[in-house]
Scaffold this motif. Structure first.
Motif, PDB file in Angstrom:
ATOM      1  N   THR A 215     -11.377 -30.061  19.403  1.00  0.00           N
ATOM      2  CA  THR A 215     -11.026 -29.813  18.010  1.00  0.00           C
ATOM      3  C   THR A 215     -12.184 -30.210  17.094  1.00  0.00           C
ATOM      4  O   THR A 215     -12.746 -31.299  17.219  1.00  0.00           O
ATOM      5  CB  THR A 215      -9.776 -30.607  17.617  1.00  0.00           C
ATOM      6  OG1 THR A 215      -8.677 -30.192  18.444  1.00  0.00           O
ATOM      7  CG2 THR A 215      -9.412 -30.366  16.154  1.00  0.00           C
ATOM      8  N   LYS A 217     -13.698 -30.781  13.166  1.00  0.00           N
ATOM      9  CA  LYS A 217     -13.298 -31.122  11.809  1.00  0.00           C
ATOM     10  C   LYS A 217     -14.321 -30.508  10.867  1.00  0.00           C
ATOM     11  O   LYS A 217     -15.520 -30.773  10.983  1.00  0.00           O
ATOM     12  CB  LYS A 217     -13.215 -32.631  11.633  1.00  0.00           C
ATOM     13  CG  LYS A 217     -12.121 -33.268  12.501  1.00  0.00           C
ATOM     14  CD  LYS A 217     -12.093 -34.765  12.351  1.00  0.00           C
ATOM     15  CE  LYS A 217     -11.002 -35.360  13.256  1.00  0.00           C
ATOM     16  NZ  LYS A 217     -10.943 -36.845  13.146  1.00  0.00           N
ATOM     17  N   VAL A 309     -12.588 -22.851   5.496  1.00  0.00           N
ATOM     18  CA  VAL A 309     -11.721 -23.947   5.914  1.00  0.00           C
ATOM     19  C   VAL A 309     -11.413 -24.837   4.717  1.00  0.00           C
ATOM     20  O   VAL A 309     -12.331 -25.395   4.099  1.00  0.00           O
ATOM     21  CB  VAL A 309     -12.376 -24.778   7.038  1.00  0.00           C
ATOM     22  CG1 VAL A 309     -11.405 -25.852   7.530  1.00  0.00           C
ATOM     23  CG2 VAL A 309     -12.818 -23.891   8.191  1.00  0.00           C
ATOM     24  N   GLY A 312      -6.791 -29.868   5.044  1.00  0.00           N
ATOM     25  CA  GLY A 312      -5.433 -29.814   5.574  1.00  0.00           C
ATOM     26  C   GLY A 312      -5.134 -28.597   6.434  1.00  0.00           C
ATOM     27  O   GLY A 312      -4.053 -28.510   7.028  1.00  0.00           O
ATOM     28  N   GLN A 314      -4.991 -25.987   9.527  1.00  0.00           N
ATOM     29  CA  GLN A 314      -4.940 -26.033  10.989  1.00  0.00           C
ATOM     30  C   GLN A 314      -5.148 -24.603  11.491  1.00  0.00           C
ATOM     31  O   GLN A 314      -4.262 -23.760  11.344  1.00  0.00           O
ATOM     32  CB  GLN A 314      -3.610 -26.597  11.489  1.00  0.00           C
ATOM     33  CG  GLN A 314      -3.335 -28.031  11.063  1.00  0.00           C
ATOM     34  CD  GLN A 314      -4.264 -29.022  11.743  1.00  0.00           C
ATOM     35  OE1 GLN A 314      -4.688 -28.825  12.884  1.00  0.00           O
ATOM     36  NE2 GLN A 314      -4.581 -30.116  11.040  1.00  0.00           N
ATOM     37  N   THR A 316      -6.975 -21.686  14.417  1.00  0.00           N
ATOM     38  CA  THR A 316      -7.457 -21.433  15.773  1.00  0.00           C
ATOM     39  C   THR A 316      -8.370 -20.215  15.753  1.00  0.00           C
ATOM     40  O   THR A 316      -7.944 -19.110  15.404  1.00  0.00           O
ATOM     41  CB  THR A 316      -6.297 -21.187  16.756  1.00  0.00           C
ATOM     42  OG1 THR A 316      -5.439 -22.324  16.773  1.00  0.00           O
ATOM     43  CG2 THR A 316      -6.836 -20.939  18.162  1.00  0.00           C
ATOM     44  N   PRO A 334      -9.976 -24.942  18.215  1.00  0.00           N
ATOM     45  CA  PRO A 334      -9.076 -25.529  17.212  1.00  0.00           C
ATOM     46  C   PRO A 334      -9.903 -26.100  16.045  1.00  0.00           C
ATOM     47  O   PRO A 334     -10.919 -26.763  16.255  1.00  0.00           O
ATOM     48  CB  PRO A 334      -8.353 -26.644  17.973  1.00  0.00           C
ATOM     49  CG  PRO A 334      -8.658 -26.411  19.418  1.00  0.00           C
ATOM     50  CD  PRO A 334      -9.982 -25.714  19.466  1.00  0.00           C
ATOM     51  N   ILE A 335      -9.470 -25.825  14.822  1.00  0.00           N
ATOM     52  CA  ILE A 335     -10.181 -26.276  13.621  1.00  0.00           C
ATOM     53  C   ILE A 335      -9.224 -27.074  12.742  1.00  0.00           C
ATOM     54  O   ILE A 335      -8.135 -26.594  12.397  1.00  0.00           O
ATOM     55  CB  ILE A 335     -10.753 -25.087  12.819  1.00  0.00           C
ATOM     56  CG1 ILE A 335     -11.656 -24.208  13.707  1.00  0.00           C
ATOM     57  CG2 ILE A 335     -11.520 -25.580  11.597  1.00  0.00           C
ATOM     58  CD1 ILE A 335     -12.081 -22.917  13.038  1.00  0.00           C
ATOM     59  N   GLU A 336      -9.633 -28.262  12.367  1.00  0.00           N
ATOM     60  CA  GLU A 336      -8.878 -29.089  11.427  1.00  0.00           C
ATOM     61  C   GLU A 336      -9.664 -29.179  10.129  1.00  0.00           C
ATOM     62  O   GLU A 336     -10.844 -29.565  10.127  1.00  0.00           O
ATOM     63  CB  GLU A 336      -8.655 -30.488  12.004  1.00  0.00           C
ATOM     64  CG  GLU A 336      -7.914 -31.431  11.054  1.00  0.00           C
ATOM     65  CD  GLU A 336      -7.796 -32.844  11.587  1.00  0.00           C
ATOM     66  OE1 GLU A 336      -7.456 -33.735  10.788  1.00  0.00           O
ATOM     67  OE2 GLU A 336      -8.045 -33.042  12.796  1.00  0.00           O
ATOM     68  N   GLY A 337      -9.020 -28.816   9.021  1.00  0.00           N
ATOM     69  CA  GLY A 337      -9.692 -28.889   7.725  1.00  0.00           C
ATOM     70  C   GLY A 337      -9.718 -30.300   7.194  1.00  0.00           C
ATOM     71  O   GLY A 337      -8.686 -30.843   6.768  1.00  0.00           O
ATOM     72  N   LYS A 338     -10.903 -30.918   7.247  1.00  0.00           N
ATOM     73  CA  LYS A 338     -11.012 -32.307   6.823  1.00  0.00           C
ATOM     74  C   LYS A 338     -12.425 -32.590   6.338  1.00  0.00           C
ATOM     75  O   LYS A 338     -13.401 -32.297   7.029  1.00  0.00           O
ATOM     76  CB  LYS A 338     -10.665 -33.247   7.983  1.00  0.00           C
ATOM     77  CG  LYS A 338     -10.615 -34.720   7.587  1.00  0.00           C
ATOM     78  CD  LYS A 338     -10.174 -35.583   8.757  1.00  0.00           C
ATOM     79  CE  LYS A 338     -10.099 -37.053   8.342  1.00  0.00           C
ATOM     80  NZ  LYS A 338      -9.661 -37.922   9.474  1.00  0.00           N
TER      81      LYS A 338
END
Length: 551
Positions: A215, A217, A309, A312, A314, A316, A334-338
């Protein structure tokens, strides 16, 4: 895909007849290069068929038709032959060692009439008909080839646009899926894993068909690139995939299929790969997004293939690679916006004047003038241009020229043998002589150091077989090594008993060859040979000798 209706129609016609194509070689077909592979400065317009590392294997016509074109040149395709077929397709065979005995007389007639080894002519449809499976020549290594093989193409005859020959051939065994070597993240206007610079991302293989990345960020606008290869059964050669797709949460972002491409497209390879990384490492990382003024013509982009992105989010990101046999491989990211603290900041731009694609530029330094036309580059590009005493230096190791720029040196008085030279990897190379206006003028698609050099040393001729005053009735040919340590060899002329004869020039080996089987009748036993070689500034060397031969 962006294709014309005509192109689709012609391609469909060719595929209807695909089962009728004969193999161009008598051995099992194995590929060392596939269609639209990325080469040094272009996409590959055909396939490369292995010839077991040998020259001289029979090459055959893939279908009935007529020989529509024959071309011989020092570089590029070397000895090449083109056949037009009734189904609207042209087949192309390149880097041949020689043509078949039925074709050679037509070639020799043209060469002797023009007194030139390099020729190009277009036989009429009824002049040189050919049958499927007929011998047309033998495999070789002529032209810009770096090992024996057959370069083979299929083109639509009406517009000479190549299409993938593997679409018309399902006889090559391929049960192996493509392989993903690495995944690169590009923070175009954002951050990935605390980096504002491109970053290699960790991936692992979960099963036979799926890779998964750790994953990431990220925040802002980002893109991705992949390095990959594909292999057919029974070979270790690494080739490219046939189709690449990318989606974000199942929404299409990028699509490319290597089914056909025009010759206008072949020079746009820099728009598809990470070109600076390729220059540094020779690794071919396909960028699944666009940052150029005009995108690659045969790729489809949504939002330029970029991912936005937000905090917050989420997401793919999924990449699918397919080979032409239908073997698929997937990579899920997987990508998490942070937003996180940046540890690696963006590098400063390279030094030099920024050249924008929509403007013309003129630079004048000492006696040099440089004109850079609009659309020379496809994105803003810095060029560092400066003088070092009498040498002009143009630098940017990562630049790709879509169009050549013009360079002129004004010098009223120059010594005999003067020429403009460009410094290459192996040293200084010839660019141009002085023209009738007293200028040294050239068009270039590269950077480097440019200066004026002189050459007063004539070329060297070495008689390989030491034929002087010898009986050589058992020899099949006469061979010379020719080279020039300055400007380089420009041209040559050979005469036997006062008449022009054909010497074939193999540039890679610096070798001239006259073959006695050529249409020259030797009625006497004593023969006089004369060979003249000129370099690019006019210096010349003449070799004259007498030999004896009875036929």
């Amino acid at each position: 895909m962006k294709r014309s209706i005509l192109l689709y129609a012609l391609l469909a016609i060719s595929l209807v007849h695909a089962q009728e194509y004969h193999s161009p070689v008598d051995i099992p077909v194995q590929l060392s290069g596939t269609f639209a592979e990325i080469r040094g400065t272009h996409f590959h317009a055909g396939i490369d068929i292995r010839t077991q590392g040998k020259q001289g294997l029979p090459i055959r016509a893939v279908a009935d038709g007529y020989i529509s074109r024959i071309k011989i040149q020092q570089g590029r395709y070397g000895k090449a032959l083109y056949i037009n077929h009734p189904n609207g397709v042209t087949s192309v065979y390149a880097h041949l060692q020689r043509y078949s005995p039925d074709i050679i007389p037509h070639v020799r007639k043209k060469q002797y009439s023009l007194k030139s080894y390099s020729i190009e002519f277009y036989p009429k449809p009824d002049q040189m008909p050919i049958k499927k499976g007929a011998l047309i020549g033998y495999s070789g290594n002529t032209g810009s080839s770096f090992g024996p093989h057959l370069h083979f193409e299929l083109r639509t005859t009406a517009n000479q646009i190549p299409f993938n020959p593997l679409l018309a051939n399902d006889n090559i065994a391929d049960t192996r899926r493509p392989i993903i070597v690495q995944l690169i993240g590009y923070p175009v206007d954002g951050v990935i894993n605390r980096s504002e610079e491109q970053i290699q991302l960790a991936i692992s293989k979960k099963n036979d068909s799926v890779y998964v990345a750790d994953t990431i960020k990220a925040i802002g606008t980002i893109g991705f690139g992949i390095e990959h290869f594909d292999r057919q059964d029974g070979t270790f050669f690494k080739n490219g995939a046939f189709e690449i797709d990318a989606t974000i949460n199942s929404t299409p972002l990028f699509e490319i299929q290597f089914d056909t491409l025009s010759f206008d497209d072949t020079s746009e390879m820099h728009k598809l790969i990470d070109y600076p990384l390729y220059i540094e490492t020779k690794k071919k990382v396909i960028q699944l997004f666009n940052t150029h003024e005009t995108p690659l013509a045969f790729a489809n982009y949504t939002n330029n293939g970029l991912v936005v992105v937000e905090a917050g989010a989420q997401l793919t990101y999924t990449i699918k690679l397919s080979d032409i046999a239908g073997n698929n491989i997937y990579l899920q990211v997987p990508i998490e916006g942070k937003a996180e603290e940046v540890w690696v900041t963006k590098k400063s731009p390279l030094p030099g004047k920024m050249i924008y694609p929509k403007r013309d530029y003129m630079f004048e330094l000492h006696d040099f003038s440089i004109y850079v036309n609009a659309k020379t580059f496809s994105q803003p590009t810095p060029l560092n241009i400066e003088m070092d005493v009498d040498t002009l230096k143009i630098s940017n190791d990562y630049v790709y020229f879509e169009k050549p720029y013009s360079l002129t040196l004004e010098k009223e008085k120059t010594p005999k043998g003067a020429y403009l030279a460009l410094k290459r990897i192996k040293g200084w190379g010839f660019l141009t002589n002085k023209n009738d206006r007293g200028q040294f003028s050239a068009k270039l698609k590269g950077t480097g150091s440019i200066t004026l050099l002189t050459d007063s040393i004539p070329p060297t001729i070495v008689d390989q077989k030491k034929i002087s005053d010898r009986w050589i009735s058992l020899e099949k040919d006469i061979r010379f090594t020719i080279y020039d340590i300055g400007a380089g060899v420009s041209r040559y002329e050979g005469f036997l008993n006062g008449k022009w004869i054909l010497f074939e020039y193999e540039q890679k080996r610096k070798e001239l060859i006259f073959r006695f089987r050529d249409p020259i009748k030797l009625k006497k036993t004593k023969h006089k040979l004369k060979l003249i070689v000129w370099d690019k500034v006019g210096n010349s060397t003449t070799f004259e000798t007498t030999f004896y031969r009875k036929e």
